[in-house]
Design a protein around this motif. Structure first.
Motif, PDB file in Angstrom:
ATOM      1  N   GLY A 114       9.588   2.956  -6.866  1.00  0.00           N
ATOM      2  CA  GLY A 114       9.247   4.330  -7.048  1.00  0.00           C
ATOM      3  C   GLY A 114       7.778   4.452  -7.546  1.00  0.00           C
ATOM      4  N   THR A 115       6.943   3.290  -7.855  1.00  0.00           N
ATOM      5  CA  THR A 115       5.826   3.451  -8.266  1.00  0.00           C
ATOM      6  C   THR A 115       4.888   3.105  -7.252  1.00  0.00           C
ATOM      7  N   GLY A 116       3.765   3.716  -6.855  1.00  0.00           N
ATOM      8  CA  GLY A 116       2.521   3.182  -5.956  1.00  0.00           C
ATOM      9  C   GLY A 116       1.158   2.874  -6.924  1.00  0.00           C
ATOM     10  N   TRP A 117       0.282   2.430  -6.108  1.00  0.00           N
ATOM     11  CA  TRP A 117      -0.919   1.995  -6.824  1.00  0.00           C
ATOM     12  C   TRP A 117      -2.024   2.753  -6.154  1.00  0.00           C
ATOM     13  N   ILE A 118      -2.871   3.303  -6.924  1.00  0.00           N
ATOM     14  CA  ILE A 118      -4.308   4.024  -6.470  1.00  0.00           C
ATOM     15  C   ILE A 118      -5.372   3.117  -7.072  1.00  0.00           C
ATOM     16  N   SER A 119      -6.241   2.658  -6.302  1.00  0.00           N
ATOM     17  CA  SER A 119      -7.171   1.857  -6.767  1.00  0.00           C
ATOM     18  C   SER A 119      -8.001   2.543  -8.170  1.00  0.00           C
ATOM     19  N   ARG A 120      -8.407   1.496  -8.999  1.00  0.00           N
ATOM     20  CA  ARG A 120      -8.963   2.113 -10.353  1.00  0.00           C
ATOM     21  C   ARG A 120     -10.508   2.846  -9.900  1.00  0.00           C
ATOM     22  N   VAL A 170       1.168  -2.982  10.363  1.00  0.00           N
ATOM     23  CA  VAL A 170       0.085  -2.688   9.463  1.00  0.00           C
ATOM     24  C   VAL A 170       0.533  -1.970   8.246  1.00  0.00           C
ATOM     25  N   ALA A 171       1.668  -1.071   8.475  1.00  0.00           N
ATOM     26  CA  ALA A 171       2.120  -0.361   7.394  1.00  0.00           C
ATOM     27  C   ALA A 171       2.602  -1.476   6.219  1.00  0.00           C
ATOM     28  N   ALA A 172       3.289  -2.321   7.018  1.00  0.00           N
ATOM     29  CA  ALA A 172       3.964  -3.332   5.997  1.00  0.00           C
ATOM     30  C   ALA A 172       2.945  -4.177   5.192  1.00  0.00           C
ATOM     31  N   LEU A 173       1.462  -4.329   5.658  1.00  0.00           N
ATOM     32  CA  LEU A 173       0.606  -5.013   4.837  1.00  0.00           C
ATOM     33  C   LEU A 173       0.204  -4.343   3.550  1.00  0.00           C
ATOM     34  N   VAL A 174       0.444  -2.861   3.580  1.00  0.00           N
ATOM     35  CA  VAL A 174      -0.244  -2.216   2.538  1.00  0.00           C
ATOM     36  C   VAL A 174       0.620  -2.368   1.188  1.00  0.00           C
ATOM     37  N   GLY A 175       1.871  -3.062   1.229  1.00  0.00           N
ATOM     38  CA  GLY A 175       2.553  -3.160   0.105  1.00  0.00           C
ATOM     39  C   GLY A 175       2.847  -2.071  -0.783  1.00  0.00           C
ATOM     40  N   ASP A 176       2.272  -1.923  -2.072  1.00  0.00           N
ATOM     41  CA  ASP A 176       2.715  -0.838  -2.790  1.00  0.00           C
ATOM     42  C   ASP A 176       1.328   0.198  -3.108  1.00  0.00           C
ATOM     43  N   PRO A 202       1.137   5.940  -9.909  1.00  0.00           N
ATOM     44  CA  PRO A 202       1.559   7.344  -9.712  1.00  0.00           C
ATOM     45  C   PRO A 202       3.013   7.018  -9.205  1.00  0.00           C
ATOM     46  N   SER A 203       3.966   8.283  -9.355  1.00  0.00           N
ATOM     47  CA  SER A 203       5.147   8.274  -9.182  1.00  0.00           C
ATOM     48  C   SER A 203       5.271   8.721  -7.318  1.00  0.00           C
ATOM     49  N   VAL A 224       1.874   6.739   1.302  1.00  0.00           N
ATOM     50  CA  VAL A 224       3.233   6.927   0.716  1.00  0.00           C
ATOM     51  C   VAL A 224       4.090   6.594   1.151  1.00  0.00           C
ATOM     52  N   ARG A 225       4.484   7.170   2.526  1.00  0.00           N
ATOM     53  CA  ARG A 225       5.696   6.787   3.170  1.00  0.00           C
ATOM     54  C   ARG A 225       5.681   5.395   3.592  1.00  0.00           C
ATOM     55  N   ALA A 226       4.763   4.596   3.961  1.00  0.00           N
ATOM     56  CA  ALA A 226       4.687   3.283   4.186  1.00  0.00           C
ATOM     57  C   ALA A 226       5.000   2.452   2.861  1.00  0.00           C
ATOM     58  N   VAL A 227       4.728   2.740   1.467  1.00  0.00           N
ATOM     59  CA  VAL A 227       4.982   2.106   0.354  1.00  0.00           C
ATOM     60  C   VAL A 227       6.496   2.383   0.181  1.00  0.00           C
ATOM     61  N   VAL A 228       6.851   3.759   0.511  1.00  0.00           N
ATOM     62  CA  VAL A 228       8.634   3.923   0.281  1.00  0.00           C
ATOM     63  C   VAL A 228       9.236   2.922   1.174  1.00  0.00           C
ATOM     64  N   ALA A 229       8.845   2.799   2.429  1.00  0.00           N
ATOM     65  CA  ALA A 229       9.481   2.137   3.397  1.00  0.00           C
ATOM     66  C   ALA A 229       9.513   0.447   2.890  1.00  0.00           C
ATOM     67  N   ASN A 230       8.209   0.125   2.555  1.00  0.00           N
ATOM     68  CA  ASN A 230       8.112  -1.329   2.124  1.00  0.00           C
ATOM     69  C   ASN A 230       9.049  -1.688   0.741  1.00  0.00           C
ATOM     70  N   GLN A 231       9.166  -0.706  -0.080  1.00  0.00           N
ATOM     71  CA  GLN A 231       9.923  -1.018  -1.228  1.00  0.00           C
ATOM     72  C   GLN A 231      11.448  -0.880  -0.833  1.00  0.00           C
ATOM     73  N   ALA A 232      11.807  -0.150   0.155  1.00  0.00           N
ATOM     74  CA  ALA A 232      13.245   0.117   0.661  1.00  0.00           C
ATOM     75  C   ALA A 232      13.510  -1.233   1.173  1.00  0.00           C
ATOM     76  N   ALA A 233      12.553  -1.875   2.124  1.00  0.00           N
ATOM     77  CA  ALA A 233      12.944  -3.288   2.824  1.00  0.00           C
ATOM     78  C   ALA A 233      12.833  -4.311   1.873  1.00  0.00           C
ATOM     79  N   ARG A 234      12.185  -4.231   0.678  1.00  0.00           N
ATOM     80  CA  ARG A 234      12.311  -5.221  -0.469  1.00  0.00           C
ATOM     81  C   ARG A 234      13.736  -5.135  -0.832  1.00  0.00           C
ATOM     82  N   SER A 235      14.102  -4.097  -1.470  1.00  0.00           N
ATOM     83  CA  SER A 235      15.374  -3.951  -2.136  1.00  0.00           C
ATOM     84  C   SER A 235      16.474  -4.298  -0.919  1.00  0.00           C
TER      85      SER A 235
END
Ligand code: B12
Ligand code: SF4
Ligand code: SF4
Length: 336
Positions: free
Chosen positions: A100-106, A247-253, A288-289, A322-333
């Motif tokens: 449920g959490t993603g990452w924005i570069s610092r 490519v979407a899978a590459l972005v991770g979180d 961010p959430s 964000v949709r790519a990250v949600v999908a990556n996290q869903a695939a991981r769980s």
């Protein structure tokens, strides 16, 4: 002419304008850089950044950019804060991902560095233009003799910054200061002023390969060479339209940019908070959430990311990420 006094004047003006560090390189041709850049472009490693291929020979020779160029002034602007590193918050391989959490570069938590640096460059230019004629004994035409750039100008900023002594280009290709690490931006000024050059910085990477080993997409294809097509930063910031599933899978979180190769670098253990208010993390920027981001409509996006680097991705691009990250996290769980 007193070159020592001239150089001291410009450096004092740079600090006064708010830059963290300043160094000077003599303007000359760097044929090896032109060759490396040419090879990078020929291999297509610039990916969607077609503008990188425009007049590449100018990036390695400032005299092709400013007539009579004598020096390149390189400036650093620190942006680190006390907030945690990405590798301590979101997963690298999914193992420790915070669902449920993603990452924005610092670099993107506060105001857009282009705006901040450009304002300071204007102040610096005005200051120098006011003071320098007395030392030169002639008029100084700042518009012609002092060309500044941040990012999009024709200058290999990291190469010139290394030559100006501000750090060395690490194996992840970013500039590292041996005392402060790599969380700083660069800006450059090509000038006709005959400033005294500083000593170039030497490479301190040694046998370390942490950044190469940690990059989740193997984008650092050789030491010092980043294939931008594979870099999460390109995919999340520069790529337009939908992402291919692979490519979407590459972005991770990562919803915007990536810090991993810098977070693992031992020299960033010495990095300190810059204390620069413009780059202080805005509320909700650190980890961010995903639900909050998905809930943004276009006006909400504009409001939340006004004067922020995220405006480059645009609302559609950010939501795509964000949709790519949600999908990556869903695939991981699902795989847990
Ligand atoms: C295009 C670009 C990108 C692209 C390509 C990155 C790249 N490595 O080239 C993408 C979108 C991927 C990107 C990402 C990021 N970027 Co960027 N980017 C740029 C930009 C506009 C141009 C870079 C460039 O010229 N690339 C072309 C390649 C060929 O240049 P190069 O890597 O320096 O290659 C030289 C060396 O590698 C050497 N070389 C090549 N082969 C070999 C072999 C050997 C053996 C040796 C010794 C040397 C060598 O020769 C080459 C030519 O001189 C610069 C600003 C500028 N105008 O310079 C910012 C810049 C480099 N980016 C910056 C930042 C902050 C980032 C990110 C951290 C943002 C983020 N958090 O997501 C990431 C980091 C990713 C990474 N590891 O590089 C900062 C870096 C500040 C610093 N401390 O170094 C800059 C300077 C912007 C700025 N004004 O502050 N970026
Ligand atoms: S920014 Fe991320 S994806 Fe790009 S080279 Fe560094 S670790 Fe790899
Ligand atoms: S992680 Fe190691 S190899 Fe990479 S830039 Fe830092 S010191 Fe150099």
């Amino acid at each position: 002419m007193d070159r020592v006094a001239l150089t001291a004047l410009v450096k004092a003006a740079a600090r006064e304008a708010g830059f963290s560090r300043v160094g000077v390189a003599a303007a000359h041709d760097r044929p090896e850089d032109a060759r490396h850049l040419g090879a990078w472009l020929d291999a297509g490693m610039h990916g969607p950044m077609a503008w990188m291929a425009k007049a590449p020979e100018r990036r390695a020779d400032p005299r092709r950019v400013v007539d009579g160029a004598a020096a390149v002034i390189m400036l650093a602007l620190d942006y680190d804060s006390d907030a945690p590193r990405s590798i301590d918050v979101v997963g690298r391989d999914g193992a420790s991902a915070a669902q449920g959490t993603g990452w924005i570069s610092r670099y993107a938590w506060g105001d857009d560095y282009h705006d901040v640096a450009e304002k300071r460059l204007r102040g610096l230019t005005d200051d120098v233009a006011r003071q320098v004629p007395a030392l030169l004994g002639r008029d100084f035409d700042a518009a012609r003799e002092f060309r500044w750039m941040v990012d999009y100008g024709p200058l290999l900023e990291r190469r010139w910054a290394q030559e100006a002594g501000l750090g060395w280009q690490g194996k992840h290709s970013l500039l590292v200061d041996p005392q402060r690490g790599s969380f700083f931006f660069l800006a450059g000024i090509i000038t006709t002023l005959p400033l005294l050059p500083d000593a170039a910085q030497t490479d301190h990477c040694g046998s370390c390969t942490r950044c190469i080993d940690a990059c989740p997409t193997d984008a650092i294809v050789r030491p010092y060479v980043v294939d931008a097509r594979r870099c999460i930063s390109t995919v999340t910031i520069e790529t337009r339209g939908e992402l291919e599933p692979g490519v979407a899978a590459l972005v991770g979180d990562h919803v915007f940019g990536c810090d991993i190769c810098q977070d693992v670098c031992p020299f960033n253990r010495f990095s300190q908070a810059s204390g620069e208010p413009a780059f202080a993390p805005r509320p909700g920027s650190v980890a961010p959430s995903l639900v909050d981001l998905l809930g943004l409509d276009e006006d909400g996006f504009r409001e939340r990311f006004r004067r922020s680097p995220l405006k480059r991705a645009k609302w559609a691009g950010l939501l795509r990420n964000v949709r790519a990250v949600v999908a990556n996290q869903a695939a991981r769980s699902a795989g847990d």
